[in-house]
Design a protein around this motif. Structure first.
Motif, short mmCIF file in Angstrom:
data_model
loop_
_atom_site.label_atom_id
_atom_site.label_comp_id
_atom_site.label_asym_id
_atom_site.label_seq_id
_atom_site.Cartn_x
_atom_site.Cartn_y
_atom_site.Cartn_z
N SER A 1 0.83 -1.21 0.00
CA SER A 1 0.00 0.00 0.00
C SER A 1 0.86 1.25 0.00
O SER A 1 1.87 1.33 0.73
N ALA A 2 0.44 2.26 -0.79
CA ALA A 2 1.17 3.51 -0.85
C ALA A 2 1.13 4.27 0.48
O ALA A 2 1.96 5.14 0.72
N VAL B 1 4.78 -3.64 -4.76
CA VAL B 1 4.06 -2.61 -5.50
C VAL B 1 3.02 -1.99 -4.57
O VAL B 1 2.16 -2.69 -4.03
N ARG B 2 3.10 -0.68 -4.41
CA ARG B 2 2.25 0.04 -3.45
C ARG B 2 1.24 0.93 -4.19
O ARG B 2 1.53 2.09 -4.49
N PRO B 3 0.06 0.41 -4.48
CA PRO B 3 -0.95 1.25 -5.12
C PRO B 3 -1.61 2.19 -4.13
O PRO B 3 -1.62 1.95 -2.92
N GLY C 1 -0.82 9.51 -7.99
CA GLY C 1 -2.20 9.94 -7.87
C GLY C 1 -2.93 9.29 -6.71
O GLY C 1 -2.44 8.34 -6.10
N PRO C 2 -4.15 9.76 -6.42
CA PRO C 2 -4.89 9.25 -5.26
C PRO C 2 -5.61 7.93 -5.49
O PRO C 2 -6.00 7.28 -4.53
N ARG C 3 -5.81 7.54 -6.74
CA ARG C 3 -6.59 6.34 -7.04
C ARG C 3 -5.83 5.46 -8.04
O ARG C 3 -5.10 5.96 -8.89
N THR C 4 -6.04 4.15 -7.92
CA THR C 4 -5.43 3.19 -8.83
C THR C 4 -6.49 2.19 -9.26
O THR C 4 -7.09 1.52 -8.42
N VAL D 1 2.46 3.28 -7.14
CA VAL D 1 1.81 3.32 -8.44
C VAL D 1 0.38 3.83 -8.29
O VAL D 1 -0.26 3.61 -7.26
N SER D 2 -0.10 4.54 -9.31
CA SER D 2 -1.48 4.99 -9.34
C SER D 2 -1.92 5.08 -10.79
O SER D 2 -1.10 4.99 -11.72
N SER D 3 -3.20 5.27 -11.02
CA SER D 3 -3.71 5.52 -12.37
C SER D 3 -3.44 6.98 -12.73
O SER D 3 -3.11 7.81 -11.89
#
Length: 207
Positions: A104-105, A152-154, A177-180, A205-207
């Protein structure tokens, strides 16, 4: 084409990883827990094992180009699934094997994060303290292993469609970004399999 084992293959993220891997032509083995329906892993080879049980993965993970763990805890109570399963995965893989796990991010706050992101991360770490403590234990185990691992930290996961251009911070030092979307996360996991820049590293990582 790669041979990939996916743990947690029947969860929402795991199903997406399996589907996206199959769409790319990879050979996928879905490792599912006993009494779990494997219908969502259709098209893959299905193996039943409890990844948190001692010795359950022995002999199962040695022949893959990559192992991806999409395992996760549910609820806010004490959690051990991340660390317990990762310990079993490490023990079952060959030295130098490729392992990608989902964390997790919110575990770290990058220096360039805004005040809103800092407050949100602090709240999440307090509310989900058991889960985040277990994720931290997982990453410690990875760092002590001899694997080519990536954690990997979404950011917050959604079921939105992939936008095809995820924001990535190798080392998790920069703001994303705030959402993935789970689709973007699945695609990134698959893209990172052969990326040496991500070996033995955490990646936000994020979308």
């Amino acid at each position: 084409m790669a041979a990939i084992a996916v743990l947690g293959a029947t969860g929402r993220t795991g199903r997406m990883v399996v589907d996206r891997a199959l769409a790319r032509g990879h050979r996928v083995t879905a490792i599912v827990r006993p009494a779990t329906t494997a219908a969502s892993a259709l098209g893959s080879t299905v193996v039943t094992a409890d990844p948190c049980a001692a010795g359950s993965l022995t002999g199962l993970l040695g022949g893959y180009d990559a192992v991806i763990s999409a395992l996760g805890a549910t609820g806010r109570g004490p959690a051990t699934v991340y660390s317990a399963a990762t310990a079993e995965i490490i023990a079952a893989m060959r030295p130098g094997g490729r392992l990608l796990v989902i964390s997790s991010a919110a575990l770290d706050v990058p220096a360039d994060a805004g005040p809103g992101a800092r407050v949100l991360a602090a709240v999440l770490r307090r509310v989900m303290r058991h889960t985040y403590s277990d994720m931290a234990r997982m990453e410690h185990l990875l760092a002590q292993s001899d694997l080519r691992w990536t954690s990997v930290r979404p950011t917050g996961l959604t079921d939105a469609q992939a936008d095809g251009s995820p924001r990535v911070s190798v080392g998790a030092k920069g703001k994303v970004g705030p959402r993935t979307s789970r689709a973007d996360l699945a695609d990134y996991l698959l893209d990172a399999i052969d990326d040496p820049h991500t070996y033995r590293s955490v990646v936000a990582v994020s979308s």
